[in-house]
Write a protein that holds these residues in place. Structure first.
Motif, PDB file in Angstrom:
ATOM      1  N   ALA A 100       0.979  -1.317   0.023  1.00 34.83           N
ATOM      2  CA  ALA A 100       0.057   0.029  -0.050  1.00 34.83           C
ATOM      3  C   ALA A 100       0.875   1.258  -0.144  1.00 34.83           C
ATOM      4  CB  ALA A 100      -0.873   0.013   1.362  1.00 34.83           C
ATOM      5  N   SER A 101       0.611   2.297  -1.105  1.00 32.30           N
ATOM      6  CA  SER A 101       1.161   3.529  -1.069  1.00 32.30           C
ATOM      7  C   SER A 101       1.159   4.278   0.124  1.00 32.30           C
ATOM      8  CB  SER A 101       1.073   4.047  -2.412  1.00 32.30           C
ATOM      9  OG  SER A 101       1.578   5.258  -2.364  1.00 32.30           O
ATOM     10  N   THR A 102       2.228   5.105   0.547  1.00 30.02           N
ATOM     11  CA  THR A 102       2.004   6.022   1.587  1.00 30.02           C
ATOM     12  C   THR A 102       1.620   7.369   1.028  1.00 30.02           C
ATOM     13  OG1 THR A 102       4.517   6.683   1.138  1.00 30.02           O
ATOM     14  CG2 THR A 102       3.947   5.068   3.013  1.00 30.02           C
ATOM     15  N   LEU A 103       1.679   7.417  -0.410  1.00 28.52           N
ATOM     16  CA  LEU A 103       1.060   8.496  -1.101  1.00 28.52           C
ATOM     17  C   LEU A 103      -0.103   8.230  -1.820  1.00 28.52           C
ATOM     18  CD1 LEU A 103       4.574  10.499  -2.476  1.00 28.52           C
ATOM     19  CD2 LEU A 103       2.959  11.035  -0.262  1.00 28.52           C
ATOM     20  N   GLN A 104      -0.945   8.838  -1.691  1.00 27.70           N
ATOM     21  CA  GLN A 104      -2.302   8.512  -2.320  1.00 27.70           C
ATOM     22  C   GLN A 104      -2.204   8.805  -3.654  1.00 27.70           C
ATOM     23  OE1 GLN A 104      -5.087   7.306  -1.400  1.00 27.70           O
ATOM     24  NE2 GLN A 104      -6.373   7.477  -3.316  1.00 27.70           N
ATOM     25  N   ALA A 105      -2.526   7.640  -4.638  1.00 28.08           N
ATOM     26  CA  ALA A 105      -2.478   8.215  -6.003  1.00 28.08           C
ATOM     27  C   ALA A 105      -3.741   9.058  -6.265  1.00 28.08           C
ATOM     28  CB  ALA A 105      -2.754   6.716  -6.820  1.00 28.08           C
ATOM     29  N   GLU A 106      -3.348  10.014  -7.529  1.00 29.14           N
ATOM     30  CA  GLU A 106      -4.166  10.903  -7.644  1.00 29.14           C
ATOM     31  C   GLU A 106      -5.314  10.651  -8.775  1.00 29.14           C
ATOM     32  OE1 GLU A 106      -2.286  15.295  -7.828  1.00 29.14           O
ATOM     33  OE2 GLU A 106      -0.863  14.008  -8.632  1.00 29.14           O
ATOM     34  N   GLU A 107      -4.950   9.368  -9.328  1.00 28.91           N
ATOM     35  CA  GLU A 107      -6.087   8.813 -10.226  1.00 28.91           C
ATOM     36  C   GLU A 107      -7.617   8.763  -9.375  1.00 28.91           C
ATOM     37  OE1 GLU A 107      -3.277   7.676 -10.036  1.00 28.91           O
ATOM     38  OE2 GLU A 107      -2.220   7.562 -12.086  1.00 28.91           O
ATOM     39  N   VAL A 108      -7.515   8.688  -8.120  1.00 28.91           N
ATOM     40  CA  VAL A 108      -8.887   8.642  -7.345  1.00 28.91           C
ATOM     41  C   VAL A 108      -9.642   9.680  -7.639  1.00 28.91           C
ATOM     42  CG1 VAL A 108      -9.581   8.587  -4.897  1.00 28.91           C
ATOM     43  CG2 VAL A 108      -7.608   7.026  -5.562  1.00 28.91           C
ATOM     44  N   THR A 109      -9.100  10.878  -7.797  1.00 33.81           N
ATOM     45  CA  THR A 109      -9.809  12.150  -8.230  1.00 33.81           C
ATOM     46  C   THR A 109     -10.919  11.980  -9.255  1.00 33.81           C
ATOM     47  OG1 THR A 109      -7.918  13.485  -7.413  1.00 33.81           O
ATOM     48  CG2 THR A 109      -9.863  14.362  -8.790  1.00 33.81           C
ATOM     49  N   VAL A 110     -10.498  11.213 -10.329  1.00 31.79           N
ATOM     50  CA  VAL A 110     -11.223  11.031 -11.444  1.00 31.79           C
ATOM     51  C   VAL A 110     -11.976   9.433 -11.590  1.00 31.79           C
ATOM     52  CG1 VAL A 110     -10.159  12.891 -12.893  1.00 31.79           C
ATOM     53  CG2 VAL A 110      -9.429  10.644 -13.165  1.00 31.79           C
ATOM     54  N   THR A 260       9.076  21.198 -11.251  1.00 35.76           N
ATOM     55  CA  THR A 260       9.931  21.340 -10.256  1.00 35.76           C
ATOM     56  C   THR A 260      10.427  19.980 -10.044  1.00 35.76           C
ATOM     57  OG1 THR A 260       8.543  21.263  -8.399  1.00 35.76           O
ATOM     58  CG2 THR A 260       9.413  23.554  -9.409  1.00 35.76           C
ATOM     59  N   GLY A 261       9.622  19.055 -10.293  1.00 34.21           N
ATOM     60  CA  GLY A 261       9.602  17.812  -9.621  1.00 34.21           C
ATOM     61  C   GLY A 261       9.356  17.651  -8.089  1.00 34.21           C
ATOM     62  N   LEU A 262       9.580  16.693  -7.462  1.00 39.76           N
ATOM     63  CA  LEU A 262       9.077  16.475  -5.902  1.00 39.76           C
ATOM     64  C   LEU A 262      10.128  17.159  -5.084  1.00 39.76           C
ATOM     65  CD1 LEU A 262       6.815  15.363  -4.422  1.00 39.76           C
ATOM     66  CD2 LEU A 262       8.055  13.434  -3.990  1.00 39.76           C
ATOM     67  N   LEU A 263       9.796  18.335  -4.421  1.00 34.90           N
ATOM     68  CA  LEU A 263      10.590  19.211  -3.599  1.00 34.90           C
ATOM     69  C   LEU A 263      10.140  18.675  -1.799  1.00 34.90           C
ATOM     70  CD1 LEU A 263       9.808  22.494  -5.138  1.00 34.90           C
ATOM     71  CD2 LEU A 263      12.016  20.903  -5.576  1.00 34.90           C
ATOM     72  N   GLY A 264      11.443  18.147  -1.515  1.00 35.16           N
ATOM     73  CA  GLY A 264      11.237  17.808  -0.065  1.00 35.16           C
ATOM     74  C   GLY A 264      10.415  16.673   0.251  1.00 35.16           C
ATOM     75  N   GLY A 265      10.122  15.834  -0.960  1.00 35.98           N
ATOM     76  CA  GLY A 265       9.246  14.834  -0.829  1.00 35.98           C
ATOM     77  C   GLY A 265       7.639  15.149  -0.636  1.00 35.98           C
ATOM     78  N   LYS A 266       7.497  16.528  -0.564  1.00 33.82           N
ATOM     79  CA  LYS A 266       6.262  16.942  -0.251  1.00 33.82           C
ATOM     80  C   LYS A 266       5.519  17.739  -1.366  1.00 33.82           C
ATOM     81  CE  LYS A 266       5.963  15.624   4.065  1.00 33.82           C
ATOM     82  NZ  LYS A 266       4.934  14.746   4.572  1.00 33.82           N
ATOM     83  N   PHE A 267       6.158  18.540  -2.268  1.00 32.25           N
ATOM     84  CA  PHE A 267       5.302  19.668  -3.001  1.00 32.25           C
ATOM     85  C   PHE A 267       6.014  19.399  -4.577  1.00 32.25           C
ATOM     86  CE2 PHE A 267       5.813  21.660   0.825  1.00 32.25           C
ATOM     87  CZ  PHE A 267       4.656  21.735   1.396  1.00 32.25           C
ATOM     88  N   THR A 268       5.104  19.871  -5.502  1.00 35.83           N
ATOM     89  CA  THR A 268       5.630  19.735  -6.897  1.00 35.83           C
ATOM     90  C   THR A 268       4.869  20.872  -7.613  1.00 35.83           C
ATOM     91  OG1 THR A 268       3.560  18.634  -7.717  1.00 35.83           O
ATOM     92  CG2 THR A 268       5.603  17.410  -7.035  1.00 35.83           C
ATOM     93  N   PHE A 269       5.301  21.559  -8.565  1.00 43.54           N
ATOM     94  CA  PHE A 269       4.664  22.735  -9.131  1.00 43.54           C
ATOM     95  C   PHE A 269       5.118  22.859 -10.741  1.00 43.54           C
ATOM     96  CE2 PHE A 269       5.930  24.284  -4.997  1.00 43.54           C
ATOM     97  CZ  PHE A 269       4.891  25.113  -4.659  1.00 43.54           C
ATOM     98  N   ASP A 270       3.883  22.801 -11.412  1.00 45.31           N
ATOM     99  CA  ASP A 270       4.138  22.627 -13.069  1.00 45.31           C
ATOM    100  C   ASP A 270       3.478  23.660 -13.561  1.00 45.31           C
ATOM    101  OD1 ASP A 270       4.967  19.584 -13.253  1.00 45.31           O
ATOM    102  OD2 ASP A 270       3.724  19.780 -11.598  1.00 45.31           O
ATOM    103  N   GLY A 271       3.937  24.073 -14.983  1.00 39.54           N
ATOM    104  CA  GLY A 271       3.471  25.300 -15.330  1.00 39.54           C
ATOM    105  C   GLY A 271       3.642  25.001 -16.953  1.00 39.54           C
ATOM    106  N   ARG A 272       2.825  25.770 -17.858  1.00 38.68           N
ATOM    107  CA  ARG A 272       2.765  25.661 -19.313  1.00 38.68           C
ATOM    108  C   ARG A 272       2.251  27.043 -19.884  1.00 38.68           C
ATOM    109  NH1 ARG A 272      -1.127  25.351 -22.741  1.00 38.68           N
ATOM    110  NH2 ARG A 272      -2.393  24.408 -21.159  1.00 38.68           N
ATOM    111  N   LEU A 273       2.712  27.448 -20.673  1.00 40.55           N
ATOM    112  CA  LEU A 273       2.437  28.694 -21.624  1.00 40.55           C
ATOM    113  C   LEU A 273       2.552  28.256 -23.153  1.00 40.55           C
ATOM    114  CD1 LEU A 273       2.088  31.707 -21.144  1.00 40.55           C
ATOM    115  CD2 LEU A 273       4.331  32.217 -21.623  1.00 40.55           C
ATOM    116  N   SER A 274       1.383  28.744 -23.661  1.00 44.49           N
ATOM    117  CA  SER A 274       1.084  28.242 -25.062  1.00 44.49           C
ATOM    118  C   SER A 274       0.680  29.538 -25.950  1.00 44.49           C
ATOM    119  CB  SER A 274       0.321  26.996 -25.237  1.00 44.49           C
ATOM    120  OG  SER A 274       0.663  26.005 -24.561  1.00 44.49           O
ATOM    121  N   ARG A 275       0.964  29.472 -27.216  1.00 45.25           N
ATOM    122  CA  ARG A 275       0.214  30.210 -28.146  1.00 45.25           C
ATOM    123  C   ARG A 275       0.175  29.563 -29.471  1.00 45.25           C
ATOM    124  NH1 ARG A 275       2.440  33.460 -32.578  1.00 45.25           N
ATOM    125  NH2 ARG A 275       4.545  32.987 -33.013  1.00 45.25           N
ATOM    126  N   ILE A 276      -0.943  29.599 -30.145  1.00 45.47           N
ATOM    127  CA  ILE A 276      -1.225  29.019 -31.379  1.00 45.47           C
ATOM    128  C   ILE A 276      -1.860  30.178 -32.461  1.00 45.47           C
ATOM    129  CG2 ILE A 276      -2.482  27.068 -32.905  1.00 45.47           C
ATOM    130  CD1 ILE A 276      -2.655  25.543 -30.235  1.00 45.47           C
TER     131      ILE A 276
END
Length: 830
Positions: A100-110, A260-276
């Motif tokens: 059993a994972s100590t970190l809940q899988a985010e797939e549970v959300t959907v 950023t990847g996993l920071l301190g085993g607790k946090f992640t930050f992701d971003g995207r900027l696009s133009r078409i």
């Protein structure tokens, strides 16, 4: 004898080398020893890695595997992934225990709104890599074009700007779309406008497309299918990506992604900027699109909190009227006015022949999501989400010789002895709306039972209003004169309970949903009519099904589901005066299917029978903003067979294909045609009743194919094909009313005579190669040549038939798609 034996050994060596074996085993919970049904098992080491899911008893099996070295990868929601490397020279059994994972899988959300691997529902799963291989700038619906029963369209003809998708002949207003379990369909029109989220596919982790009623979900009921989208999930390593595409018709896409990847085993930050940006295949059908996506997450021992903020802005030159039949069907006439017949756009042409440069649709949409997952115990978890969407924008258009009194409520004025009743002008029609709410689900999953209780409460508040920007002749009004305003409010509440119970080789499925909808429109409508429509709907949507596992790789299923859904805004506002209010629709959906999943082949075949009561069907006409007009019909149905499969022919060659064969009928369809004499004075309407006819935009055959050849490591060539049979523009099967013939003025023009889209067969080629150099983890180069044989075809259209001087006259409009064109991209990942 010795020489004979040696020769025999030499002769048999190739056969021994080609010997094929099986890999099987069982996946269990490490702590309890209980089997884990539905676990994903992937066998790596082949050119295309086969995958399967474990049975109710936790077993899996791969057959016909050649000798060699492999890696078995296993994943299951709420558990740590596991893998095992091994060499195969005989049949092998590999059992694994998951922790059993100590970190809940985010797939549970959907997962609450999705079908599981053995659910008695027709569905297709797309992983991120499936989506990204074609993501060179075209809108999200076109990236789903190779999935079963899907037909896609593009207003501008090249896949950038306004696009559409139909599943089993049902348009986007009848396809439920969720993003992380949160409704995306517009609350009033029920459509999904992906143009408002340009390049959103770059932030998508996976998609599940369900066909038919499917599982209970949030938002409008699914009458053709549902599209469940999951956005970016956890990535443990920091990354940066640059994606740049360019191609035909001035199409350019630039995307920057950072994490950023996993920071301190607790946090992640992701971003995207696009133009078409794109000029479009159709003249004056340009698109200028921008978007961003930001996501931050906190990972606790038993919970995950994620915040998503994403937005898009689109400014597209209007192309929603299509090309008139007298242009596209008569090149000589088109040449006489100096136009390319297939690319002609009539919108925004002023009397002097110049284009009105602001004939545009301009809209901004911002989304805010707060997602929370909590593991309560090994068998109990909770997911909840708060969301808010802000939308605001307008479409602006030039109008020639408009009636001021009847259209804008402006009294005629007399200037210099001349009374001005009509004039050329420009106007804007605005939409300013707010949509917000909460979704939740509680999941209980011991060894044999998977129980989900969920629901949502969502509110919509939207203002519709219009301004006259200027008039060519003074009409005595102030600038930005507001000539109408109305407000719409909609409350949508639902609660559902879904259970899957494993009984030996049987999986029993049940799903119950209650949904309450209140909708109110009040104010002055754009047709200068006072409206005060209030409607309340209470729906009960039960579903039941059963799956029988023949063995580890084969199962059969059957299901019965009932769906109900409310009319949309246009069904109320576009109805003919004096007609009753539109009714809600009811669907009874019967599905029966078979699935197979082996090392070298996986596939399915599914039969469906969808029985509608009071279905709101397309008349073939468009309203003044390009949306289809609909009317209730008492009895109609869709019945057919869907098949899809993927086979690994050799280590380097795979073939995936799908086909849908269906019959789609409406019973006792009544069409009323306006009639006039030679002076255009009105005559009694012509009424046409057909005992049984084809539903509009419902082809009887849809087929897709993708052949992929990988001659070198990390390189591939794919040949993609799509066939769509004839589609009718209305529900008459092109049958004229009794005693009414086609006007002789248009008899030689098939585009004007026929109210249908011809069948088309289109082929694309995709080349891809990935490599790395020092300092760059991956460089991906892709070339996509669309419609390589330059087929001329139309994927969408509309018709406005009437009777003039005793002759039937069809005013048809078509949406031609681009002939041969290309997109090329370079992806850099650091």
């Amino acid at each position: 004898m010795k020489n004979l034996l040696s020769a025999l050994v030499a002769l048999l060596l190739p056969f021994w080398a080609a010997a094929q074996f099986s890999v099987s085993g069982k996946i269990v919970d490490q702590q309890t020893g209980q089997p884990l049904p539905g676990t994903t098992v992937i066998l790596q080491g082949l050119q295309v890695s086969p995958s399967t899911v474990t049975t109710n008893s936790g077993t899996y099996q791969f057959n016909n595997v050649k000798a060699g070295s492999y890696v078995l990868k296993v994943s299951y929601i709420g558990y740590q992934n596991a893998q095992k490397a091994f060499s195969l020279s005989s049949n092998q059994t590999i059992n694994l225990s998951l922790t059993a994972s100590t970190l809940q899988a985010e797939e549970v959300t959907v997962s609450a709104t999705r079908a599981s691997n053995n659910s008695p529902t027709a569905f297709t799963n797309l992983r991120r890599k499936d989506i990204q291989k074609n993501n060179l700038g075209q809108d999200l619906p076109l990236l789903l074009n190779q999935t079963p029963s899907v037909v896609t369209t593009s207003d501008a003809g090249a896949g950038v700007g306004y696009t559409g998708i139909r599943i089993r002949g049902s348009d986007g207003t009848r396809i439920n779309v969720t993003i992380n379990g949160i409704p995306y369909n517009d609350a009033e029109s029920q459509g999904s406008f992906f143009v408002d989220m340009p390049d959103f596919a770059s932030s998508v982790d996976n998609i599940q497309i369900q066909r038919g009623v499917g599982t209970s979900t949030n938002g409008a009921g699914a009458f053709g299918g549902s599209i469940n989208i999951s956005t970016t999930t956890r990535r443990d390593s920091a990354y940066a990506e640059l994606n740049n595409s360019a191609g035909s018709y001035g199409t350019v896409k630039n995307t920057v992604q950072l994490g950023t990847g996993l920071l301190g085993g607790k946090f992640t930050f992701d971003g995207r900027l696009s133009r078409i940006a794109s000029d479009g295949y159709i003249d004056m059908a340009s698109s200028n699109l921008q978007s961003y996506f930001l996501s931050g997450a906190y990972y606790g021992k038993t919970n995950v909190i994620r915040a998503n903020v994403f937005a898009g802005h689109e400014r597209t030159y209007q192309a929603w009227n299509g090309v008139p039949d007298n242009i596209i069907g008569d090149p000589d006439y088109a040449a006489s006015i100096g136009e390319n017949p297939r690319r002609y756009n009539e919108l925004g042409i002023m009397p002097n022949g110049d284009r009105y440069r602001d004939q545009v649709d301009d809209y901004t949409q911002k989304h805010y999501q707060l997602l929370y997952d909590q593991t309560i115990s090994r068998v109990l978890s909770f997911s909840g989400a708060l969301h808010y969407t802000k939308g605001s924008g307008y479409y602006e258009e030039y109008r020639e010789d408009d009636d001021l009194q009847n259209t804008y409520g402006i009294k005629p004025v007399t200037i210099g002895g001349t009374t001005i009743k009509n004039t050329n002008l420009a106007r804007r029609r605005w939409l300013d709306n707010d949509f917000y709410g909460v979704t939740y689900s509680l999941k209980y999953h011991p060894s044999k039972l998977n129980l989900i209780i969920g629901g949502a409460y969502n509110k919509y508040d939207g203002d519709h209003f219009g301004n006259v920007l200027y008039t060519e002749q003074s009409a005595g009004i102030i600038p930005n004169y507001e000539y109408y305003r109305n407000n719409a409010k909609k409350n949508d509440f639902n609660i559902y309970s879904r259970a899957e119970y494993q009984l030996g080789k049987l999986l029993l499925y049940g799903d119950l949903q209650y949904r309450h909808v209140y909708y109110n429109i009040f104010g002055l409508e754009n047709k200068m009519q006072q409206i005060n429509n209030q409607a309340t709907f209470n729906f009960f949507n039960p579903k039941a099904g059963i799956t029988y596992e023949i063995d580890a790789n084969n199962n059969v299923y059957a299901s019965f589901a009932i769906g109900n859904r409310e009319p949309n805004r246009n069904d109320f506002t576009d109805r003919v005066a004096g007609q009753p209010l539109p009714k809600s629709e009811n669907l009874k959906d019967i599905e029966l299917g078979y699935r197979i999943n082996q090392a070298n082949f996986n596939g399915s075949i599914n039969g469906f029978y969808m029985i509608y009561k009071n279905q709101l069907v397309l008349t073939g006409q468009l309203n003044d903003v390009g949306s289809q007009v609909r009317t209730n019909v008492k009895d109609s149905y869709r019945a057919g067979i869907e098949a899809e499969g993927r086979v690994r022919i050799t280590r380097a060659l795979t073939w995936g294909a799908n086909a849908t064969l269906s019959t789609n009928k409406v019973k006792n369809f009544v069409q009323t045609l306006n009639a006039s004499d030679e002076n255009y004075d009105p005559l009694p309407s012509v009424v046409q009743t057909l005992a049984k006819s084809d539903l509009a935009f419902s082809p009887s055959l849809i087929a897709g194919s993708e052949i992929t050849f990988s001659p070198v490591k990390n390189g591939s060539i794919a040949f993609l094909s799509k066939y769509v049979s004839k589609q009718y523009l209305d529900n008459t099967s092109n049958i004229n009313p009794t005693g009414v013939t086609t006007s002789p003025d248009v008899a030689a023009n098939p585009y004007a005579v026929n109210r249908y889209l011809k069948s088309y067969f289109v082929n694309d080629v995709r080349l891809n190669y990935n490599f790395a150099i020092k300092g760059v983890k991956n460089i991906g180069v892709t070339l996509l040549v669309n419609n390589i044989f330059s087929k001329k075809y139309e994927a969408n259209g509309a018709t406005y038939p009437d009777v003039e001087s005793g002759y039937l006259v069809n005013y048809n409009y078509y949406f031609p798609q681009a002939t041969r064109n290309f997109l090329a991209s370079v992806n850099l990942r650091f």
